[in-house]
Write a protein that holds these residues in place. Structure first.
Motif, PDB file in Angstrom:
ATOM      1  N   ALA A  34       0.834  -1.268   0.063  1.00 17.74           N
ATOM      2  CA  ALA A  34       0.055   0.162  -0.153  1.00 17.74           C
ATOM      3  C   ALA A  34       0.719   1.003  -0.149  1.00 17.74           C
ATOM      4  O   ALA A  34       1.881   1.305   0.724  1.00 17.74           O
ATOM      5  CB  ALA A  34      -1.017  -0.116   1.038  1.00 17.74           C
ATOM      6  N   ARG A  35       0.369   2.242  -0.696  1.00 21.20           N
ATOM      7  CA  ARG A  35       1.348   3.385  -0.958  1.00 21.20           C
ATOM      8  C   ARG A  35       0.670   4.809  -0.637  1.00 21.20           C
ATOM      9  O   ARG A  35      -0.671   4.723  -1.331  1.00 21.20           O
ATOM     10  CB  ARG A  35       2.011   3.255  -2.355  1.00 21.20           C
ATOM     11  N   ALA A  36       0.950   5.801   0.038  1.00 26.93           N
ATOM     12  CA  ALA A  36       0.306   7.096  -0.024  1.00 26.93           C
ATOM     13  C   ALA A  36       1.494   8.014   0.088  1.00 26.93           C
ATOM     14  O   ALA A  36       2.769   7.773   0.467  1.00 26.93           O
ATOM     15  CB  ALA A  36      -0.486   7.374   1.275  1.00 26.93           C
ATOM     16  N   GLU A  37       1.145   9.346  -0.074  1.00 29.13           N
ATOM     17  CA  GLU A  37       2.068  10.441   0.063  1.00 29.13           C
ATOM     18  C   GLU A  37       1.556  11.394   0.844  1.00 29.13           C
ATOM     19  O   GLU A  37       0.318  11.891   1.026  1.00 29.13           O
ATOM     20  CB  GLU A  37       2.408  10.995  -1.377  1.00 29.13           C
ATOM     21  N   ILE A  38       2.423  12.204   1.626  1.00 27.98           N
ATOM     22  CA  ILE A  38       2.290  13.327   2.326  1.00 27.98           C
ATOM     23  C   ILE A  38       3.255  14.534   2.071  1.00 27.98           C
ATOM     24  O   ILE A  38       4.237  14.214   1.376  1.00 27.98           O
ATOM     25  CB  ILE A  38       2.215  13.225   3.963  1.00 27.98           C
ATOM     26  N   ARG A  39       3.237  15.810   2.525  1.00 30.61           N
ATOM     27  CA  ARG A  39       4.206  16.706   2.223  1.00 30.61           C
ATOM     28  C   ARG A  39       4.726  17.161   3.442  1.00 30.61           C
ATOM     29  O   ARG A  39       3.854  17.264   4.552  1.00 30.61           O
ATOM     30  CB  ARG A  39       3.739  17.837   1.493  1.00 30.61           C
ATOM     31  N   ASP A  40       6.039  17.425   3.549  1.00 33.21           N
ATOM     32  CA  ASP A  40       6.656  18.096   4.931  1.00 33.21           C
ATOM     33  C   ASP A  40       6.339  19.629   4.841  1.00 33.21           C
ATOM     34  O   ASP A  40       5.794  19.917   3.978  1.00 33.21           O
ATOM     35  CB  ASP A  40       8.073  17.589   5.144  1.00 33.21           C
ATOM     36  N   PRO A  41       6.649  20.398   5.889  1.00 35.37           N
ATOM     37  CA  PRO A  41       6.231  21.752   5.867  1.00 35.37           C
ATOM     38  C   PRO A  41       7.089  22.732   4.834  1.00 35.37           C
ATOM     39  O   PRO A  41       6.676  23.665   4.439  1.00 35.37           O
ATOM     40  CB  PRO A  41       6.918  22.304   7.334  1.00 35.37           C
ATOM     41  N   ASN A  42       7.920  21.896   4.121  1.00 35.40           N
ATOM     42  CA  ASN A  42       8.678  22.694   2.826  1.00 35.40           C
ATOM     43  C   ASN A  42       7.945  22.457   1.748  1.00 35.40           C
ATOM     44  O   ASN A  42       8.402  22.880   0.682  1.00 35.40           O
ATOM     45  CB  ASN A  42      10.217  22.309   2.955  1.00 35.40           C
ATOM     46  N   GLY A  43       7.180  21.287   1.757  1.00 34.20           N
ATOM     47  CA  GLY A  43       6.335  21.206   0.563  1.00 34.20           C
ATOM     48  C   GLY A  43       6.950  19.692  -0.036  1.00 34.20           C
ATOM     49  O   GLY A  43       6.368  19.172  -1.436  1.00 34.20           O
ATOM     50  N   TYR A  44       8.190  19.116   0.486  1.00 29.88           N
ATOM     51  CA  TYR A  44       8.713  18.007  -0.131  1.00 29.88           C
ATOM     52  C   TYR A  44       7.658  16.775   0.192  1.00 29.88           C
ATOM     53  O   TYR A  44       7.450  16.556   1.283  1.00 29.88           O
ATOM     54  CB  TYR A  44      10.153  17.793   0.405  1.00 29.88           C
ATOM     55  N   HIS A  45       7.641  15.777  -0.798  1.00 29.28           N
ATOM     56  CA  HIS A  45       6.871  14.571  -0.886  1.00 29.28           C
ATOM     57  C   HIS A  45       7.451  13.673   0.241  1.00 29.28           C
ATOM     58  O   HIS A  45       8.583  13.622  -0.080  1.00 29.28           O
ATOM     59  CB  HIS A  45       6.600  14.292  -2.179  1.00 29.28           C
ATOM     60  N   ILE A  46       6.839  12.792   0.986  1.00 32.19           N
ATOM     61  CA  ILE A  46       7.099  11.914   1.599  1.00 32.19           C
ATOM     62  C   ILE A  46       6.475  10.507   1.341  1.00 32.19           C
ATOM     63  O   ILE A  46       5.120  10.813   1.561  1.00 32.19           O
ATOM     64  CB  ILE A  46       7.446  12.080   3.205  1.00 32.19           C
ATOM     65  N   GLU A  47       6.904   9.693   0.950  1.00 29.59           N
ATOM     66  CA  GLU A  47       6.155   8.488   0.609  1.00 29.59           C
ATOM     67  C   GLU A  47       5.862   7.684   1.690  1.00 29.59           C
ATOM     68  O   GLU A  47       6.750   7.464   2.644  1.00 29.59           O
ATOM     69  CB  GLU A  47       6.725   7.507  -0.648  1.00 29.59           C
ATOM     70  N   LEU A  48       4.644   7.110   2.013  1.00 33.64           N
ATOM     71  CA  LEU A  48       4.505   6.120   2.962  1.00 33.64           C
ATOM     72  C   LEU A  48       4.103   4.847   2.597  1.00 33.64           C
ATOM     73  O   LEU A  48       3.414   4.741   1.264  1.00 33.64           O
ATOM     74  CB  LEU A  48       3.403   6.544   3.857  1.00 33.64           C
ATOM     75  N   ARG A  49       4.844   3.695   2.918  1.00 28.87           N
ATOM     76  CA  ARG A  49       4.833   2.418   2.143  1.00 28.87           C
ATOM     77  C   ARG A  49       4.551   1.371   3.112  1.00 28.87           C
ATOM     78  O   ARG A  49       5.328   1.150   4.249  1.00 28.87           O
ATOM     79  CB  ARG A  49       6.037   2.030   1.235  1.00 28.87           C
ATOM     80  N   GLN A  50       3.573   0.326   2.999  1.00 25.26           N
ATOM     81  CA  GLN A  50       3.316  -0.483   3.855  1.00 25.26           C
ATOM     82  C   GLN A  50       3.494  -1.792   2.894  1.00 25.26           C
ATOM     83  O   GLN A  50       2.873  -2.120   1.758  1.00 25.26           O
ATOM     84  CB  GLN A  50       1.896  -0.617   4.603  1.00 25.26           C
ATOM     85  N   TRP A  51       4.496  -2.860   3.044  1.00 27.49           N
ATOM     86  CA  TRP A  51       4.760  -3.939   2.547  1.00 27.49           C
ATOM     87  C   TRP A  51       3.771  -5.207   2.925  1.00 27.49           C
ATOM     88  O   TRP A  51       3.733  -5.201   4.206  1.00 27.49           O
ATOM     89  CB  TRP A  51       6.130  -4.327   2.492  1.00 27.49           C
ATOM     90  N   PHE A  52       3.139  -5.995   2.368  1.00 32.27           N
ATOM     91  CA  PHE A  52       2.431  -7.002   2.488  1.00 32.27           C
ATOM     92  C   PHE A  52       3.465  -8.087   2.420  1.00 32.27           C
ATOM     93  O   PHE A  52       4.177  -8.336   1.429  1.00 32.27           O
ATOM     94  CB  PHE A  52       1.225  -7.276   1.743  1.00 32.27           C
TER      95      PHE A  52
END
Length: 132
Positions: free
Chosen positions: A113-131
């Motif tokens: 499963a994969r999602a993305e957020i941004r830090d306060p500087n606007g840089y994307h951070i991927e979130l990844r859950q492996w099954f």
């Protein structure tokens, strides 16, 4: 010869806000702080090393830093860092309580499963859950 990636650097003009995000939201810990009074740039430079499970992000801040806005579209070059999470749904719910928007996803595939957020500087951070 080569062992691992030692750290990733982020230059920010919002040091306190960025530290707060990485420590209070993403649960990094401050490993070390340093201040270089006479940097090669000719101005003092603040360095903050943040650790998460052995992965280190170095925040760099100095007066006059030419911080470019984070890219909003696909582009050549550095794209983002990714954090592995234990449970995507619980992570999304937790981030919502902290006022952090999910900017992409979550998308669920057979092996992850994969999602993305941004830090306060606007840089994307991927979130990844492996099954398994």
């Amino acid at each position: 010869m080569f062992k691992k990636i030692d750290h990733v650097e982020i230059v920010t003009d919002q040091l306190d806000r960025t530290i707060e995000f990485y420590t209070e939201v993403l649960e990094f810990t401050i490993k070390r702080r340093d201040r270089i009074e006479r940097s090669s740039l000719g101005v003092p430079m603040d360095l903050v090393y943040l650790d998460l499970g052995g992965t280190v992000v170095e925040l760099i801040s100095y007066e006059g830093a030419a911080v470019e806005p984070a890219p909003q579209q696909e582009h050549l070059g550095y794209r983002m860092m990714a954090l592995e999470v234990e449970d995507m749904q619980k992570t999304v719910e937790y981030l919502q309580t902290k006022g952090i928007d999910i900017v992409w996803g979550p998308r669920v595939r057979e092996t992850f499963a994969r999602a993305e957020i941004r830090d306060p500087n606007g840089y994307h951070i991927e979130l990844r859950q492996w099954f398994s």
